[in-house]
Design an enzyme around this catalytic site. Structure first.
Site, mmCIF file in Angstrom:
data_model
loop_
_atom_site.group_PDB
_atom_site.id
_atom_site.type_symbol
_atom_site.label_atom_id
_atom_site.label_comp_id
_atom_site.label_asym_id
_atom_site.label_seq_id
_atom_site.Cartn_x
_atom_site.Cartn_y
_atom_site.Cartn_z
ATOM 1 N N ARG A 15 0.850 -1.187 0.000
ATOM 2 C CA ARG A 15 0.000 0.000 0.000
ATOM 3 C C ARG A 15 0.889 1.242 0.000
ATOM 4 N NH1 ARG A 15 -1.257 0.828 5.417
ATOM 5 N NH2 ARG A 15 -0.187 -0.869 6.481
ATOM 6 N N ASN A 89 11.655 0.439 2.009
ATOM 7 C CA ASN A 89 10.608 1.435 2.221
ATOM 8 C C ASN A 89 9.751 1.180 3.460
ATOM 9 O OD1 ASN A 89 8.394 3.418 1.166
ATOM 10 N ND2 ASN A 89 7.310 1.464 1.417
ATOM 11 N N TYR A 154 10.620 8.217 15.743
ATOM 12 C CA TYR A 154 10.545 8.209 14.275
ATOM 13 C C TYR A 154 11.702 9.034 13.695
ATOM 14 C CZ TYR A 154 8.325 8.693 9.605
ATOM 15 O OH TYR A 154 8.042 8.666 8.263
ATOM 16 N N ALA A 156 14.530 9.763 15.138
ATOM 17 C CA ALA A 156 15.805 9.077 15.409
ATOM 18 C C ALA A 156 16.041 7.991 14.360
ATOM 19 C CB ALA A 156 15.790 8.473 16.808
HETATM 20 P P1 NDP Z 1 1.725 3.161 4.971
HETATM 21 O O1 NDP Z 1 1.412 2.932 6.412
HETATM 22 O O2 NDP Z 1 0.694 3.713 4.087
HETATM 23 O O3 NDP Z 1 2.289 1.783 4.331
HETATM 24 C C1 NDP Z 1 3.297 1.103 5.020
HETATM 25 C C2 NDP Z 1 3.743 -0.110 4.241
HETATM 26 O O4 NDP Z 1 4.755 -0.770 5.012
HETATM 27 C C3 NDP Z 1 2.632 -1.100 4.013
HETATM 28 O O5 NDP Z 1 2.772 -1.724 2.755
HETATM 29 C C4 NDP Z 1 2.835 -2.120 5.135
HETATM 30 O O6 NDP Z 1 2.374 -3.379 4.676
HETATM 31 C C5 NDP Z 1 4.356 -2.109 5.281
HETATM 32 N N1 NDP Z 1 4.856 -2.518 6.597
HETATM 33 C C6 NDP Z 1 4.556 -2.056 7.816
HETATM 34 N N2 NDP Z 1 5.240 -2.729 8.767
HETATM 35 C C7 NDP Z 1 6.014 -3.628 8.111
HETATM 36 C C8 NDP Z 1 6.952 -4.612 8.513
HETATM 37 N N3 NDP Z 1 7.241 -4.855 9.812
HETATM 38 N N4 NDP Z 1 7.548 -5.350 7.558
HETATM 39 C C9 NDP Z 1 7.259 -5.168 6.243
HETATM 40 N N5 NDP Z 1 6.379 -4.283 5.797
HETATM 41 C C10 NDP Z 1 5.758 -3.512 6.726
HETATM 42 O O7 NDP Z 1 3.025 4.096 4.961
HETATM 43 P P2 NDP Z 1 3.573 5.099 3.829
HETATM 44 O O8 NDP Z 1 3.361 4.492 2.524
HETATM 45 O O9 NDP Z 1 3.062 6.442 4.120
HETATM 46 O O10 NDP Z 1 5.117 5.104 4.208
HETATM 47 C C11 NDP Z 1 6.094 4.345 3.496
HETATM 48 C C12 NDP Z 1 7.477 4.813 3.925
HETATM 49 O O11 NDP Z 1 7.615 6.201 3.626
HETATM 50 C C13 NDP Z 1 7.754 4.655 5.408
HETATM 51 O O12 NDP Z 1 9.094 4.306 5.620
HETATM 52 C C14 NDP Z 1 7.497 6.052 5.951
HETATM 53 O O13 NDP Z 1 8.187 6.303 7.143
HETATM 54 C C15 NDP Z 1 8.005 6.897 4.803
HETATM 55 N N6 NDP Z 1 7.481 8.259 4.795
HETATM 56 C C16 NDP Z 1 6.128 8.503 4.619
HETATM 57 C C17 NDP Z 1 5.657 9.799 4.584
HETATM 58 C C18 NDP Z 1 4.226 10.151 4.372
HETATM 59 O O14 NDP Z 1 3.912 11.350 4.369
HETATM 60 N N7 NDP Z 1 3.321 9.236 4.166
HETATM 61 C C19 NDP Z 1 6.575 10.931 4.781
HETATM 62 C C20 NDP Z 1 7.943 10.562 4.949
HETATM 63 C C21 NDP Z 1 8.363 9.269 4.945
HETATM 64 P P3 NDP Z 1 1.582 -4.412 5.602
HETATM 65 O O15 NDP Z 1 0.442 -3.699 6.202
HETATM 66 O O16 NDP Z 1 1.210 -5.509 4.663
HETATM 67 O O17 NDP Z 1 2.630 -4.869 6.559
#
Ligand code: NDP
Length: 258
Positions: A15, A89, A154, A156
């Site tokens: 997602r 990611n 976060y 950190a």
């Molecule tokens: P979402 O919460 O929308 O999606 C997170 C994704 O990570 C999902 O596909 C989820 O899949 C997966 N995930 C969560 N925990 C785990 C785990 N333990 N192992 C493997 N997969 C995992 O987050 P975003 O798309 O918004 O964020 C993606 C990245 O971008 C992150 O690193 C976030 O910190 C970074 N980011 C986001 C920003 C934003 O504004 N949205 C801003 C700056 C950075 P599932 O549920 O299947 O585990």
């Protein structure tokens, strides 16, 4: 096509931003590997991509588990015959007053957002060496260049990702491996919805206030979409970025500058 037949593994890509990256890479001709912890999403994403004519494999992978991450790389290599690039990611958010930040909160954040990046980078390395080189992109954040209040763990973790990225760029250049960090700004995903709800719990402000206040300060005048990050990542994975390593690319419409 920028990424014709390149094999790109993306963690946390069922997602949000990860999915946006997978779509953009596939549009540019890559064979993508999507992964996440939710088996239903991992299963559903395959036909969705295939319907769009994209080459995809998808696997369950929790980035906190070394055996999962190693299996992800092994299965990706078996499916496609090698790996050209990794996008680390996967991540979670936690908006919380520091007084209330328990050791459990801290450990969960560091385990997913920082150790998960180490594990993925570490597990892909033999495949990239075998490939004669490749590209790694680690997803950091605006919070990785300037700490945000109520985002201590976060921030950190996201600063840590940039340190890891810089060190690996210096160490792995001799293997023809480029390592860069991308910092998304304010991107419309489930994570921001969660973060906004956590903020309003702390401040008592109505739902949506934190989101709106942050969008209002973006110089380019709009929130980001997962495809905005996907486009930047595709560019950094392409031949256009062959001489770029150890850098941090801010992709937030100017929400933060580095
Ligand atoms: P979402 O919460 O929308 O999606 C997170 C994704 O990570 C999902 O596909 C989820 O899949 C997966 N995930 C969560 N925990 C785990 C785990 N333990 N192992 C493997 N997969 C995992 O987050 P975003 O798309 O918004 O964020 C993606 C990245 O971008 C992150 O690193 C976030 O910190 C970074 N980011 C986001 C920003 C934003 O504004 N949205 C801003 C700056 C950075 P599932 O549920 O299947 O585990």
């Amino acid at each position: 096509m920028l990424l014709k037949d390149k094999i790109v593994v993306i963690t946390g890509s069922t997602r949000g931003i990860g999915k946006g990256i997978a779509i953009q890479c596939a549009k540019e001709g890559a064979k993508v590997v999507v992964s996440g912890t939710n088996p239903r999403l991992v299963e559903e994403i395959k036909p969705e991509f295939q319907k769009m004519g994209y080459e995809i494999e998808s696997f369950v992978c929790d980035v906190t588990k070394r055996q999962d991450v190693e299996k992800l790389m092994r299965c990706s290599c078996e499916a496609y015959g090698g790996i050209d690039a990794l996008v680390a990611n996967a991540g979670i958010t936690d908006v919380i007053q520091f007084d209330n930040l328990t050791e459990e909160h801290w450990d969960r954040m560091i385990s997913i957002n920082l150790k998960g990046v180490y594990l993925a980078d570490h597990a892909v390395l033999p495949y990239l060496k075998e490939n004669g080189g490749g590209k790694i992109i680690n997803i950091s954040s605006d919070c990785g260049v300037e700490g945000w209040g109520f985002h201590s763990s976060y921030s950190a973790a996201k600063f840590g990702i940039r340190g890891l990225t810089q060190a690996l760029a210096k160490e792995l250049g001799k293997y023809n491996i480029n390592v860069n960090a991308v910092c998304p700004g304010i991107i419309d995903t489930d994570m921001w919805k969660e973060g906004d709800a956590m903020s309003s719990h702390i401040t008592g402000d109505p739902l949506g206030s934190s989101w709106q206040a942050n969008v209002d300060r973006i110089p380019l005048g709009r929130a980001g979409k997962p495809e905005d990050i996907g486009k930047a990542v595709a560019m950094l994975l392409s031949g256009y970025a062959d001489y770029i390593t150890g850098t941090t690319l801010m992709v937030g419409g100017g929400s933060a500058v580095n």
